[in-house]
Every structure is written in C-alpha cells, then in structure tokens.
Scaffold this motif. Structure first.
Motif, mmCIF file in Angstrom:
data_model
loop_
_atom_site.group_PDB
_atom_site.id
_atom_site.type_symbol
_atom_site.label_atom_id
_atom_site.label_comp_id
_atom_site.label_asym_id
_atom_site.label_seq_id
_atom_site.Cartn_x
_atom_site.Cartn_y
_atom_site.Cartn_z
ATOM 1 N N LEU A 6 43.479 31.167 36.222
ATOM 2 C CA LEU A 6 43.621 30.655 34.865
ATOM 3 C C LEU A 6 43.431 31.812 33.892
ATOM 4 C CD1 LEU A 6 43.818 28.079 33.027
ATOM 5 C CD2 LEU A 6 41.331 28.113 33.029
ATOM 6 N N PRO A 7 44.359 31.993 32.930
ATOM 7 C CA PRO A 7 44.175 33.076 31.962
ATOM 8 C C PRO A 7 43.213 32.648 30.852
ATOM 9 C CG PRO A 7 46.266 31.982 31.565
ATOM 10 C CD PRO A 7 45.659 31.334 32.779
ATOM 11 N N TRP A 12 39.898 34.449 22.592
ATOM 12 C CA TRP A 12 39.091 33.240 22.760
ATOM 13 C C TRP A 12 37.730 33.595 23.344
ATOM 14 C CZ3 TRP A 12 36.707 30.946 26.927
ATOM 15 C CH2 TRP A 12 36.152 29.695 26.680
ATOM 16 N N LEU A 13 37.714 34.440 24.387
ATOM 17 C CA LEU A 13 36.448 34.852 24.990
ATOM 18 C C LEU A 13 35.534 35.506 23.959
ATOM 19 C CD1 LEU A 13 37.712 36.347 28.362
ATOM 20 C CD2 LEU A 13 36.344 34.276 28.073
ATOM 21 N N SER A 14 36.105 36.370 23.167
ATOM 22 C CA SER A 14 35.328 37.070 22.143
ATOM 23 C C SER A 14 34.777 36.111 21.099
ATOM 24 C CB SER A 14 36.208 38.132 21.475
ATOM 25 O OG SER A 14 35.518 38.743 20.432
ATOM 26 N N GLU A 15 35.609 35.238 20.596
ATOM 27 C CA GLU A 15 35.180 34.277 19.570
ATOM 28 C C GLU A 15 34.161 33.286 20.131
ATOM 29 O OE1 GLU A 15 35.007 32.727 15.719
ATOM 30 O OE2 GLU A 15 35.810 34.599 16.487
ATOM 31 N N ALA A 16 34.389 32.802 21.338
ATOM 32 C CA ALA A 16 33.461 31.848 21.942
ATOM 33 C C ALA A 16 32.097 32.484 22.173
ATOM 34 C CB ALA A 16 34.035 31.323 23.257
ATOM 35 N N ALA A 17 32.080 33.704 22.613
ATOM 36 C CA ALA A 17 30.811 34.394 22.840
ATOM 37 C C ALA A 17 30.088 34.676 21.527
ATOM 38 C CB ALA A 17 31.056 35.695 23.592
ATOM 39 N N LYS A 43 41.974 39.827 37.262
ATOM 40 C CA LYS A 43 42.828 40.877 36.714
ATOM 41 C C LYS A 43 43.096 40.592 35.243
ATOM 42 C CE LYS A 43 47.094 38.434 37.846
ATOM 43 N NZ LYS A 43 48.370 38.479 38.525
ATOM 44 N N PHE A 44 43.548 41.614 34.550
ATOM 45 C CA PHE A 44 44.023 41.455 33.176
ATOM 46 C C PHE A 44 45.506 41.144 33.202
ATOM 47 C CE2 PHE A 44 40.247 44.023 32.344
ATOM 48 C CZ PHE A 44 39.701 43.333 31.273
ATOM 49 N N SER A 45 45.968 40.448 32.188
ATOM 50 C CA SER A 45 47.407 40.204 32.055
ATOM 51 C C SER A 45 48.107 41.528 31.752
ATOM 52 C CB SER A 45 47.672 39.196 30.939
ATOM 53 O OG SER A 45 47.210 39.697 29.697
ATOM 54 N N SER A 50 44.716 38.814 28.115
ATOM 55 C CA SER A 50 44.023 37.743 28.830
ATOM 56 C C SER A 50 43.367 38.290 30.087
ATOM 57 C CB SER A 50 44.997 36.634 29.239
ATOM 58 O OG SER A 50 45.551 36.017 28.113
ATOM 59 N N LEU A 51 42.325 37.606 30.498
ATOM 60 C CA LEU A 51 41.645 37.911 31.747
ATOM 61 C C LEU A 51 41.874 36.724 32.684
ATOM 62 C CD1 LEU A 51 39.704 39.707 33.388
ATOM 63 C CD2 LEU A 51 37.822 38.439 32.314
ATOM 64 N N TYR A 52 42.537 36.967 33.808
ATOM 65 C CA TYR A 52 42.786 35.908 34.777
ATOM 66 C C TYR A 52 41.558 35.751 35.674
ATOM 67 C CZ TYR A 52 47.693 35.330 33.686
ATOM 68 O OH TYR A 52 48.873 35.037 33.051
ATOM 69 N N CYS A 53 41.157 34.495 35.857
ATOM 70 C CA CYS A 53 39.986 34.189 36.677
ATOM 71 C C CYS A 53 40.286 33.025 37.603
ATOM 72 C CB CYS A 53 38.802 33.792 35.785
ATOM 73 S SG CYS A 53 38.285 35.050 34.610
ATOM 74 N N LEU A 54 39.585 32.993 38.724
ATOM 75 C CA LEU A 54 39.664 31.877 39.661
ATOM 76 C C LEU A 54 38.364 31.090 39.608
ATOM 77 C CD1 LEU A 54 41.203 33.219 42.994
ATOM 78 C CD2 LEU A 54 42.088 31.410 41.542
ATOM 79 N N PRO A 55 38.449 29.763 39.706
ATOM 80 C CA PRO A 55 37.216 28.980 39.735
ATOM 81 C C PRO A 55 36.447 29.248 41.027
ATOM 82 C CG PRO A 55 39.106 27.579 40.150
ATOM 83 C CD PRO A 55 39.641 28.940 39.817
#
Length: 66
Positions: A6-7, A12-17, A43-45, A50-55
C-alpha cells in the motif's frame, strides 16, 4: 489483510505525524498507524512521493485477536 503493498504518500505521513499523531513505531520497527496496524516499509515510489508498505501481523496480535 491484504498481501499487496500500500502506498503511503509522504505528504500524508508528514502531516499525520505533525498534527494528529496517529503514527508511531512498533517494537519491531514497523510503521504503526493509529495504534492498530503495523506496516513494513518496502520501497519508495518511482517519483519519491510515496512509501510502499506491507501489512504485518505479529504473533502477539494474532493471539490477542487484533
């Protein structure tokens, strides 16, 4: 839970933090969102936006039913 990465947009990460604090780091070093779900960075897009992450489901979460 999905097996697809999921990207997470970096803005968003910056604002949420910065504002609502729904982000932290779990004891295993994964991104913890709203104290409910862990995400392993992959990985990064290509455009570096974006930062792609797996649950990730930890054994302790499975035992707790979370």
């Amino acid at each position: 839970m999905t097996d697809e990465p999921l990207p997470f947009p970096l803005n968003w990460l910056s604002e949420a933090a910065r504002t609502s604090k729904p982000l932290s780091v779990c004891p295993d070093g994964h991104l913890l969102v709203r104290e409910r779900s862990c995400w392993a960075p992959l990985k990064f897009s290509a455009d570096l936006r974006s930062l792609y992450c797996l649950p990730v489901e930890h054994e302790r979460e499975a035992a707790d039913g979370h």
